[in-house]
Design a protein around this motif. Structure first.
Motif, PDB file in Angstrom:
ATOM      1  N   LYS A 229       0.878  -1.166   0.000  1.00  0.00           N
ATOM      2  CA  LYS A 229       0.000   0.000   0.000  1.00  0.00           C
ATOM      3  C   LYS A 229       0.917   1.217   0.000  1.00  0.00           C
ATOM      4  O   LYS A 229       2.019   1.170   0.566  1.00  0.00           O
ATOM      5  CB  LYS A 229      -0.884   0.056   1.253  1.00  0.00           C
TER       6      LYS A 229
ATOM      7  N   ARG B 102      -3.232  -2.874   5.160  1.00  0.00           N
ATOM      8  CA  ARG B 102      -4.428  -2.050   4.918  1.00  0.00           C
ATOM      9  C   ARG B 102      -4.722  -1.136   6.111  1.00  0.00           C
ATOM     10  O   ARG B 102      -5.103   0.011   5.948  1.00  0.00           O
ATOM     11  CB  ARG B 102      -5.641  -2.939   4.637  1.00  0.00           C
TER      12      ARG B 102
ATOM     13  N   LEU C 204       0.672   0.443  -6.989  1.00  0.00           N
ATOM     14  CA  LEU C 204      -0.717   0.034  -6.735  1.00  0.00           C
ATOM     15  C   LEU C 204      -0.873  -1.471  -6.939  1.00  0.00           C
ATOM     16  O   LEU C 204      -0.335  -2.038  -7.891  1.00  0.00           O
ATOM     17  CB  LEU C 204      -1.689   0.774  -7.661  1.00  0.00           C
TER      18      LEU C 204
ATOM     19  N   ASP D  51      -6.044  -4.694  -6.444  1.00  0.00           N
ATOM     20  CA  ASP D  51      -7.366  -4.310  -5.929  1.00  0.00           C
ATOM     21  C   ASP D  51      -7.514  -2.797  -5.770  1.00  0.00           C
ATOM     22  O   ASP D  51      -8.360  -2.327  -5.030  1.00  0.00           O
ATOM     23  CB  ASP D  51      -7.662  -5.030  -4.607  1.00  0.00           C
ATOM     24  N   GLU D  52      -6.672  -2.023  -6.465  1.00  0.00           N
ATOM     25  CA  GLU D  52      -6.742  -0.570  -6.284  1.00  0.00           C
ATOM     26  C   GLU D  52      -7.153   0.172  -7.553  1.00  0.00           C
ATOM     27  O   GLU D  52      -6.785   1.333  -7.760  1.00  0.00           O
ATOM     28  CB  GLU D  52      -5.398  -0.043  -5.762  1.00  0.00           C
TER      29      GLU D  52
ATOM     30  N   ARG E  35      -8.330   3.682  -7.397  1.00  0.00           N
ATOM     31  CA  ARG E  35      -7.410   4.777  -7.048  1.00  0.00           C
ATOM     32  C   ARG E  35      -6.699   5.363  -8.269  1.00  0.00           C
ATOM     33  O   ARG E  35      -5.863   6.263  -8.142  1.00  0.00           O
ATOM     34  CB  ARG E  35      -6.342   4.298  -6.066  1.00  0.00           C
TER      35      ARG E  35
ATOM     36  N   GLN F  58      -2.728  -0.696 -14.865  1.00  0.00           N
ATOM     37  CA  GLN F  58      -3.548   0.206 -14.059  1.00  0.00           C
ATOM     38  C   GLN F  58      -4.340   0.975 -15.094  1.00  0.00           C
ATOM     39  O   GLN F  58      -3.893   1.971 -15.657  1.00  0.00           O
ATOM     40  CB  GLN F  58      -2.670   1.090 -13.153  1.00  0.00           C
TER      41      GLN F  58
END
Ligand SMILES: Cc1cc2nc3c(=O)[nH]c(=O)nc-3n(C[C@H](O)[C@H](O)[C@H](O)COP(=O)(O)OP(=O)(O)OC[C@H]3O[C@@H](n4cnc5c(N)ncnc54)[C@H](O)[C@@H]3O)c2cc1C
Length: 461
Positions: free
Chosen positions: A324, A401, A420, A423-424, A427, A456
């Motif tokens: 993260k 997290r 990233l 699961d981002e 964002r 991404q």
């Protein structure tokens, strides 16, 4: 594979000069592996390209057969986008050519090169460009997401040093992109990831570096964390561009300069690199030693290429990893307290929290100059969850997290796209910030069907 597809694959193989790896091949399991062992995808075929013609052929096959496509450079991306399920992996890792023109201080780099490949070739001439801190990372993915490392304060982000790129687009066409040719594409490649096409060659500006650089580690006891981190935060706000100092807090690995009883205990380590005259650097780093009473240090002049590999033993492939990340323009007291709290409850011996420092030249470029826009990200925090067994997934991911949430109030805008996880997706627009809308327009122009979507993803809508 179904019969029909098999015939297509045989046809493809007849014209493809690289290796084609299928489920049935002995090499399949090895070739589909990437750095992050959390990712276990099973592509239908892996096309290991050896030239831009191979890449064009692979793109055309995927388009005509309606196959999902992923692109693999160094295979380090934490999200695992280098590999897809049931589709075609366009694997560039065999394309490792580097051509250096020492007079022009320019390098042409193929997309399968690791940082080690590039650094080694450039350092033959005493040259380098800013790259990352782990030598087995791929130049391609790192560059397309922005790229920063020890030299970024002096010479900018990796993308600030990209002069041009050759690209295979979704329709199988080949284009050159630079400030003067297809400038819109060039703008998007510098931070936009693999969204617009496959880069077959990168051209970089090089700079004189080393060959010896003053660099190394100073390790402090964890009970001095607050004082060390506070001084680190203030020191790094005003240090000269030639100097970079990063912070990592983790359980101490068995480093020879640390006493045996420190091994396995939490430490706060400063990692430093001075890109100028080492004698000058010695004076500048003297205050770091007074941040506390160190357990020990290993600092000296060493080849730049050796320092670029210093963290490799802690970052080997094959472990399970979950990251993260936040950007910070300034490391506030709140951020420091959160770091100390979560470094005090590391869920595995390999988990770490690191703060990379950028700023300097990287911060002097206008945010809209190219797709990478986080010019106020003076500090990039990476919560690096790393462990060995699936049984620890929940515990380690939960820790990462939780810390991410706890440190969020102190973060600045944007995020580093290359950090990233899978699961981002929500964002991505936030990560790009002010350049996102223009990236969407560019995606509509260069990849309207979202052919390149294992990334991404910037959706063409
Ligand atoms: C241990 C470790 C240390 C790291 N340290 C740093 C650091 O110090 N600084 C930093 O900036 N980053 C760092 N990173 C992040 C790194 O920049 C990203 O993981 C990057 O995506 C890795 O690139 P790759 O080519 O190895 O990855 P891959 O997984 O092979 O590729 C990542 C993605 O990039 C795209 N891509 C790759 N090649 C091409 C191409 N030729 N054309 C078009 N698209 C392409 C694809 O979308 C692909 O999914 C680190 C990562 C790791 C794992």
């Amino acid at each position: 594979m179904k019969q029909l597809q098999r015939a297509k694959i045989d046809d493809f193989k007849a014209h493809f000069r690289g290796d084609v790896v299928l489920h049935s091949d002995a090499a399949y399991d090895e070739v589909r592996q990437i750095w992050n062992a959390m990712i276990n995808r099973r592509p239908a075929l892996i096309a290991r390209c050896t030239s831009s013609e191979d890449i064009v052929q692979a793109v055309n096959l995927a388009r005509k057969q309606n196959l999902a496509v992923s692109i693999r450079g160094g295979g380090h991306n934490i999200a695992g986008n280098a590999v897809c399920d049931d589709g075609l992996v366009i694997d560039l890792s065999l394309m490792k050519g580097v051509r250096v023109d020492p007079n022009a201080r320019i390098a042409k780099v193929e997309p399968g090169c690791t940082l080690a490949d590039f650094d080694a070739a450039a350092q033959v001439h005493g040259l380098a460009t800013p790259l990352g801190i782990n030598s087995t990372t791929g130049v391609a993915g790192l560059t397309l997401g922005g790229g920063f490392g020890w030299l970024s304060r002096k010479y900018g982000m990796t993308v600030d040093n990209l002069l041009s790129a050759d690209v295979v687009t979704a329709d199988g066409g080949q284009v050159h992109a630079s400030e003067t040719k297809n400038a819109d594409l060039f703008w998007g490649l510098r931070g936009g990831g693999g969204n617009f096409g496959i880069v077959t060659s990168f051209e970089f500006q090089l700079h004189p570096v080393g060959p010896g650089v003053l660099s190394g580690l100073i390790a402090f006891p964890f009970d001095q964390a607050k004082s060390v981190l506070t001084q680190f935060a203030r020191f790094t706000e005003t240090m000269p561009d030639d100097l970079n100092v990063w912070m990592v807090t983790r359980k101490a690995p068995p480093l020879p300069f640390l006493r045996a009883d420190v091994h396995g205990k939490e430490i706060v380590a400063l990692a430093l690199c001075y890109a100028g005259n080492p004698a000058e650097g010695e004076k500048l780093i003297a205050p770091l030693r007074r941040f506390g009473t160190a357990h020990g240090e290993h600092v000296g002049v060493q080849p730049y290429t050796a320092w670029q590999k210093a963290f490799d033993p802690l970052l080997t492939p094959g472990a399970r990893n979950y990251w993260k990340s936040h950007n910070f323009s300034r490391l506030s007291d709140g951020a420091i307290n959160a770091i100390i709290e979560y470094a005090g409850k590391l869920p595995s011996p390999q988990c770490e929290i690191f703060v990379g420092v950028i700023g300097g030249q990287a911060a002097r470029v206008a945010p809209e100059a190219m797709a990478y826009s986080s010019r106020d990200a003076n500090y990039v925090l990476n919560v690096h969850g790393r462990w060995e067994s699936a049984a620890a997934d929940e515990r380690c991911i939960g820790w990462a997290r939780e810390f991410f949430a706890k440190s969020q109030p102190f973060a600045s805008r944007g995020a580093y796209i290359n950090f990233l996880t899978q699961d981002e997706g929500d964002r991505i627009a936030f990560a790009y910030g002010t350049t996102y809308n223009r990236l969407v327009e560019l995606k509509k122009k260069y990849d309207p069907t979202n052919f390149f979507r294992m990334n991404q993803n910037i959706k063409p809508v």
